[in-house]
Design a protein around this motif. Structure first.
Motif, PDB file in Angstrom:
ATOM      1  N   PRO A 121     108.360-113.895   6.891  1.00 53.82           N
ATOM      2  CA  PRO A 121     108.954-112.791   7.035  1.00 53.82           C
ATOM      3  C   PRO A 121     109.580-113.263   8.429  1.00 53.82           C
ATOM      4  O   PRO A 121     110.643-112.926   8.720  1.00 53.82           O
ATOM      5  N   ALA A 122     108.997-114.791   8.876  1.00 54.29           N
ATOM      6  CA  ALA A 122     109.788-114.925  10.412  1.00 54.29           C
ATOM      7  C   ALA A 122     111.513-115.656  10.161  1.00 54.29           C
ATOM      8  O   ALA A 122     111.516-116.127   9.054  1.00 54.29           O
ATOM      9  N   ASP A 127     109.335-114.607  16.331  1.00 54.90           N
ATOM     10  CA  ASP A 127     108.595-113.820  14.523  1.00 54.90           C
ATOM     11  C   ASP A 127     106.924-115.321  14.918  1.00 54.90           C
ATOM     12  O   ASP A 127     106.287-114.214  13.860  1.00 54.90           O
ATOM     13  N   LEU A 128     106.727-115.563  15.040  1.00 55.42           N
ATOM     14  CA  LEU A 128     105.695-116.622  15.217  1.00 55.42           C
ATOM     15  C   LEU A 128     104.841-116.396  15.927  1.00 55.42           C
ATOM     16  O   LEU A 128     103.851-117.329  15.852  1.00 55.42           O
ATOM     17  N   GLU A 181      98.738-122.523   5.142  1.00 55.44           N
ATOM     18  CA  GLU A 181      97.464-122.259   6.332  1.00 55.44           C
ATOM     19  C   GLU A 181      97.860-121.979   7.865  1.00 55.44           C
ATOM     20  O   GLU A 181      97.192-122.091   8.458  1.00 55.44           O
ATOM     21  N   VAL A 182      98.972-122.436   7.576  1.00 55.31           N
ATOM     22  CA  VAL A 182      99.783-122.341   9.369  1.00 55.31           C
ATOM     23  C   VAL A 182     101.098-121.478   8.946  1.00 55.31           C
ATOM     24  O   VAL A 182     102.078-121.863   8.126  1.00 55.31           O
ATOM     25  N   GLY A 183     101.595-120.811   9.732  1.00 57.71           N
ATOM     26  CA  GLY A 183     103.146-120.238  10.017  1.00 57.71           C
ATOM     27  C   GLY A 183     103.885-120.241   9.473  1.00 57.71           C
ATOM     28  O   GLY A 183     105.769-120.225   9.452  1.00 57.71           O
ATOM     29  N   GLY A 184     103.792-121.965  10.799  1.00 58.03           N
ATOM     30  CA  GLY A 184     105.243-122.898  10.256  1.00 58.03           C
ATOM     31  C   GLY A 184     104.753-124.823  11.019  1.00 58.03           C
ATOM     32  O   GLY A 184     103.466-124.787  11.552  1.00 58.03           O
ATOM     33  N   ALA A 185     105.450-125.409  10.822  1.00 54.81           N
ATOM     34  CA  ALA A 185     105.204-126.473  11.483  1.00 54.81           C
ATOM     35  C   ALA A 185     106.064-127.281  11.788  1.00 54.81           C
ATOM     36  O   ALA A 185     107.016-127.361  11.255  1.00 54.81           O
TER      37      ALA A 185
END
Length: 328
Positions: A121-122, A127-128, A181-185
């Motif tokens: 949704p970011a 948003d993170l 497993e992570v919201g961003g990278a």
């Protein structure tokens, strides 16, 4: 009979002279030894140089020394086993500030960005907040530092304070990101290309971040490091290599056939990854001509502000004579 032997002797002497002259000419061709990680993307360019004779056309012979990683490349270069290595110019600036006479020939600008799952949704970095963020290269990764500075400027908070960071090797970060497993990278560009093919999307690009921070997106980050002594003693060799490097870039950017020989080196799982890797490499080619040193100085100042002495050492301002390239 004496005339025959005399002629033969003269002919032999003449051929010997010609042979010695030819051998001397070959011996005079300078060799440039570059330490490079075998799996690194810089080898795509180096292979293009040698496969197309761009070194010979520019008056030198390129010799690539395979090393296990960047640390091994630094050891080979600093120990005198190699004439050149690949690194970022922030490291070179730090070395110059500490008294080392190293200079930098641009190779690639920073590309890529921060990726999120396709269904995330970011829509902005704001948003993170509260999410996990994977970062390859550790807490002093240059793209991570740029993202932190950008978030501070645009949204008023430090991304490092408002997220949980997961640091790891590029393959690990790619794996955990693709598993959600992570919201961003943030990852090295060639892993980002593969992550995009796997379905992830770019939340914000490094070029957008650089522009918002008043930097020049064309500023090259990676390049070939050589000694200033080599530049002074053999400027034709350095110029020939820089010219061959630019010619290889032009070939890869404009001739699809030039990629056929290096495809086995690219470790692409399928045609989609192959095309994404090609596009990413081409996107990273810096513009020809002099580096915008004022913008580079601003970037160094930002790195010093956020990364501190651990990243830049004593290099708080851009050292004079850092960048070398045709036209600069």
């Amino acid at each position: 009979m004496r005339h025959i032997f005399g002629f033969a002797a003269c002919l032999g002497a003449a051929l010997l002279c010609v042979g010695l002259s030819g051998a001397a000419a070959l011996a005079e061709t300078p060799v440039l030894r570059i330490a490079a990680q075998k799996s690194g993307t810089v080898n795509w360019e180096l292979e293009t140089i040698t496969a197309n004779g761009l070194d010979e056309k520019n008056g030198f012979e390129l010799e690539v020394m395979d090393v296990a990683g960047s640390a091994a490349g630094q050891v080979a270069f600093q120990g005198g086993e190699a004439d050149a290595m690949v690194s970022d110019w922030i490291w070179v600036a730090r070395q110059r500030a500490e008294g080392e006479d190293y200079v930098f020939i641009p190779y690639s600008r920073t590309v890529g960005g921060l990726m999120v799952p396709a269904d995330s949704p970011a829509r902005t970095l704001a948003d993170l907040r509260g999410a996990k963020v994977g970062v390859a290269g550790g807490p002093l990764d240059k793209s991570w530092i740029l993202m932190r500075a950008y978030t501070e400027k645009e949204y008023g908070f430090d991304l490092a304070d408002e997220t949980e960071q997961v640091f790891g090797a590029p393959p690990l970060i790619a794996e955990v990101a693709q598993r959600g497993e992570v919201g961003g990278a943030i990852n090295f560009w060639h892993f980002l290309a593969k992550m995009k093919v796997a379905g992830m999307r770019e939340l914000v690009g490094v070029s957008e971040v650089a522009e918002a921070l008043g930097l020049d997106p064309e500023t090259p980050l990676l390049g070939y490091v050589i000694r200033g002594e080599l530049l002074r003693d053999n400027p034709d060799l350095v110029d020939g290599f820089a010219t061959a490097s630019r010619a290889a870039k032009d070939l890869l950017a404009n001739d699809p056939a030039a990629w056929e020989g290096i495809r086995p080196m690219m470790n692409a799982a399928d045609d989609a990854e192959y095309e994404a890797l090609k596009a990413g490499f081409i996107a990273g080619i810096p513009a020809a001509g002099p580096v915008n040193e004022a913008a580079a100085g601003r970037m160094l100042g930002l790195m010093a502000e956020i990364g501190g002495a651990e990243l830049v050492g004593g290099a708080t301002t851009l050292p004079e004579g850092l960048f070398v390239q045709p036209g600069s």
